[in-house]
Enzyme design. Structure first.
Site, mmCIF file in Angstrom:
data_model
loop_
_atom_site.group_PDB
_atom_site.id
_atom_site.type_symbol
_atom_site.label_atom_id
_atom_site.label_comp_id
_atom_site.label_asym_id
_atom_site.label_seq_id
_atom_site.Cartn_x
_atom_site.Cartn_y
_atom_site.Cartn_z
ATOM 1 N N LYS A 136 32.328 47.653 48.995
ATOM 2 C CA LYS A 136 33.706 47.739 48.496
ATOM 3 C C LYS A 136 34.598 48.210 49.628
ATOM 4 C CE LYS A 136 35.966 47.137 44.560
ATOM 5 N NZ LYS A 136 35.616 46.263 43.431
HETATM 6 P P1 NAD Z 1 45.794 44.566 39.159
HETATM 7 O O1 NAD Z 1 46.392 45.328 40.270
HETATM 8 O O2 NAD Z 1 46.001 43.100 39.089
HETATM 9 O O3 NAD Z 1 46.251 45.151 37.755
HETATM 10 C C1 NAD Z 1 46.193 46.507 37.413
HETATM 11 C C2 NAD Z 1 47.219 46.708 36.306
HETATM 12 O O4 NAD Z 1 47.107 48.032 35.806
HETATM 13 C C3 NAD Z 1 48.660 46.536 36.802
HETATM 14 O O5 NAD Z 1 49.382 45.733 35.886
HETATM 15 C C4 NAD Z 1 49.190 47.965 36.843
HETATM 16 O O6 NAD Z 1 50.584 48.040 36.637
HETATM 17 C C5 NAD Z 1 48.408 48.599 35.718
HETATM 18 N N1 NAD Z 1 48.311 50.051 35.857
HETATM 19 C C6 NAD Z 1 48.191 50.778 36.981
HETATM 20 N N2 NAD Z 1 48.146 52.086 36.686
HETATM 21 C C7 NAD Z 1 48.236 52.172 35.340
HETATM 22 C C8 NAD Z 1 48.222 53.246 34.430
HETATM 23 N N3 NAD Z 1 48.143 54.510 34.844
HETATM 24 N N4 NAD Z 1 48.324 52.959 33.106
HETATM 25 C C9 NAD Z 1 48.422 51.695 32.684
HETATM 26 N N5 NAD Z 1 48.427 50.628 33.499
HETATM 27 C C10 NAD Z 1 48.331 50.875 34.809
HETATM 28 O O7 NAD Z 1 44.234 44.934 39.201
HETATM 29 P P2 NAD Z 1 43.033 44.102 38.602
HETATM 30 O O8 NAD Z 1 42.521 43.221 39.660
HETATM 31 O O9 NAD Z 1 43.413 43.561 37.276
HETATM 32 O O10 NAD Z 1 41.954 45.268 38.424
HETATM 33 C C11 NAD Z 1 41.953 46.133 37.308
HETATM 34 C C12 NAD Z 1 40.586 46.789 37.191
HETATM 35 O O11 NAD Z 1 39.583 45.776 37.086
HETATM 36 C C13 NAD Z 1 40.170 47.655 38.377
HETATM 37 O O12 NAD Z 1 39.363 48.720 37.912
HETATM 38 C C14 NAD Z 1 39.317 46.715 39.206
HETATM 39 O O13 NAD Z 1 38.387 47.401 40.040
HETATM 40 C C15 NAD Z 1 38.615 45.960 38.105
HETATM 41 N N6 NAD Z 1 38.080 44.647 38.523
HETATM 42 C C16 NAD Z 1 38.881 43.684 39.022
HETATM 43 C C17 NAD Z 1 38.338 42.452 39.385
HETATM 44 C C18 NAD Z 1 39.184 41.295 39.871
HETATM 45 O O14 NAD Z 1 38.639 40.190 39.998
HETATM 46 N N7 NAD Z 1 40.460 41.467 40.128
HETATM 47 C C19 NAD Z 1 36.965 42.237 39.254
HETATM 48 C C20 NAD Z 1 36.165 43.249 38.734
HETATM 49 C C21 NAD Z 1 36.739 44.448 38.371
#
Ligand code: NAD
Length: 477
Positions: free
Chosen positions: A107
């Site tokens: 990561k």
């Molecule tokens: P992203 O940045 O696209 O979205 C995150 C969202 O959460 C944003 O809309 C943001 O405004 C919101 N947010 C941030 N802080 C917040 C809070 N305190 N309360 C409510 N909302 C809040 O990120 P993502 O890629 O969707 O990732 C989200 C989670 O999923 C992370 O834990 C990431 O590690 C995990 N994840 C992502 C992927 C991927 O393919 N993108 C894959 C596996 C896991």
């Protein structure tokens, strides 16, 4: 994020690992070898921006190299730190093993608020960060392959791929150095939606098992289930969109940075997302629901399914006793702390764990990596052949019907769908669906098959640690 009075994210992951590994009989020392993070590289680099040199701190952590390349996203957020990156790298090891993606776990992260910089500045910063990692083989098609995570997406991955190609001009597999690229830059159809799509497939598989649904004190299928989603970013948006548009779920609340939007009749997710795009990512003022400040409290509202899809540590010892959802699917990584996990289990809440629930992203990343190495789009060779074979069958059925005067006719929409060969998107979705089903069944077998396993998280760890251990053993360890 460190929650007061609770172990750090990294310790939380290790404690969950320990809870599972004590049920295994690993050779002495192997347990420790699997648990530890192999290495973490910290880099501080400068970029000249707005007339001065800005210094940024980034990390790339490699948790386990039992298989190579190692794989894991790159996160852009101010809170990024070594503990967090190591926790996420460890989760990647277990996740890849669980869904049989042939990678070790890694990561990366950069301490940055991407909203503070314009596109051109972000490109300069990303290229410089990528340069630092590439020159140490921490981005490399055969050794370490990043992907998007919080705060990054297709655009950043395209910059990283281009940076690698510039520094490795004769590497024919250069595009495979990173996944999550846009389709025009060597990406694959269906990668952007993959993690959210995987959450949908995971829930569909869960609801196929009536016994499991009953353990969550629920009944029936997904239709009409009341869902609360935290975070309408890449993962949360796609999960909420597909569940509401295709499975009949009602998204009764969306929690974002600036509060939550509630609508008892169910929110129109696409409409809400479009609103956010036009309003700096904020939900306040959205006309299709009621806005409340202090979104975190909405996690405690009654619903059937709670989907934390934003960040880690949001369900902790303090709010866990007040959580009312009987089923939580961890779309984010580590949204439930070790302490909260214990409280929720005692309350009988069923938790579909992160290492399984959000594995759709790495699964489709695996397909993209294979596509890049094979230099051919999935379906290109067989799609028309498939169509021709289906056409033969349709024509023969129609001939039989008319020769024998049976008067059968195939419905037009059936014919259209049957005659369609599988394109890349259809193949990706099929591969993802198969992966999510197979992995769930592997976890489920352990969950129900052993008396000493009380939850899906321990079951998931047992499956993946077993596979990682087997890989180490065949390396002679
Ligand atoms: P992203 O940045 O696209 O979205 C995150 C969202 O959460 C944003 O809309 C943001 O405004 C919101 N947010 C941030 N802080 C917040 C809070 N305190 N309360 C409510 N909302 C809040 O990120 P993502 O890629 O969707 O990732 C989200 C989670 O999923 C992370 O834990 C990431 O590690 C995990 N994840 C992502 C992927 C991927 O393919 N993108 C894959 C596996 C896991």
């Amino acid at each position: 994020m460190k929650v007061a009075g609770e172990p750090s994210f990294r310790d939380s992951v290790d404690l969950m690992f320990n809870r599972a590994v004590r049920l295994m009989d690993l050779s002495p020392g192997l347990e420790e070898k699997i648990r530890v993070c192999n290495s973490t590289y910290t880099v501080r680099f400068g970029v000249r921006l707005r007339g001065k040199i800005e210094t940024f701190t980034g990390y790339r952590s490699v948790h386990s190299e039992h298989m190579e390349p190692v794989k894991g996203g790159i996160r852009y957020a101010m809170a990024v730190n070594q503990d967090e990156v190591e926790a996420l790298a460890a989760l990647m090891t277990y996740k890849c093993a669980l869904v049989e993606a042939p990678f070790g776990g890694s990561k990366g992260g950069l301490c940055i608020d991407p909203r503070q910089w314009d596109d051109h500045e972000l490109e300069q910063i990303t290229r410089r960060f990528a340069y630092e990692l590439i020159k140490r083989d921490l981005i490399h098609p055969a050794q370490n392959v990043p992907a998007p995570d919080m705060g990054t997406g297709e655009r950043e991955m395209a910059w990283i791929a281009d940076q690698y190609a510039r520094m490795n001009t004769t590497d024919i597999n250069a595009k495979a150095c990173v996944t999550g690229k846009p389709p025009h830059a060597g990406g694959i159809q269906g990668r952007v939606e993959a993690t959210g799509r995987g959450v949908q497939y995971a829930l569909r598989e869960f609801f196929r098992h009536r016994e499991d649904v009953a353990m969550a004190r629920l009944s029936g299928g997904l239709e009409g289930k009341r869902v609360i989603v935290q975070g309408l970013g890449n993962v949360g948006y796609h999960a909420a969109k597909f569940l509401s548009e295709e499975d009949g779920c009602k998204i009764v609340a969306v929690i974002e940075r600036d509060g939550a939007i509630l609508n008892d009749k169910g929110l129109d997710i696409e409409d809400l997302r479009q609103w956010m795009v036009g309003h700096q990512g904020l939900v306040a003022g959205y006309p299709g629901g009621t806005h409340v400040e202090g979104g975190a409290a909405v996690l405690e509202e009654p619903c059937d399914i709670l989907i934390p899809a934003a960040l880690e540590g949001v369900i902790h010892k303090e709010n866990a006793p007040r959580i009312k959802a009987p089923l939580i699917i961890e779309a984010a990584n580590g949204p439930i702390t070790f302490g909260a996990d214990e409280i929720l289990r005692q309350k009988g809440v069923v938790i579909i764990p992160d290492m399984y629930a959000n594995a759709g992203g790495v699964t489709v990343s695996y397909f993209e990596w294979v596509k890049n190495l094979s230099h051919i789009r999935f379906g290109r060779m067989q799609r028309r052949a498939e169509e021709a074979r289906s056409r033969l069958l349709v024509e023969e059925l129609e001939r039989l019907s008319s020769d024998k005067g049976l008067g059968w006719s195939l419905a037009d929409d059936f014919k259209e769908r049957f005659l369609q060969g599988s394109d890349e998107l259809a193949l990706v979705r099929s591969g993802l669906d198969d992966t999510m089903r197979t992995a769930y069944q592997a976890m489920r077998e352990v969950w129900h098959g052993r008396n000493d396993v009380e939850d899906l998280r321990v079951a998931a760890y047992l499956v993946s640690i077993g596979r990682v251990a087997a890989a180490y053993r065949s390396k002679g360890l």
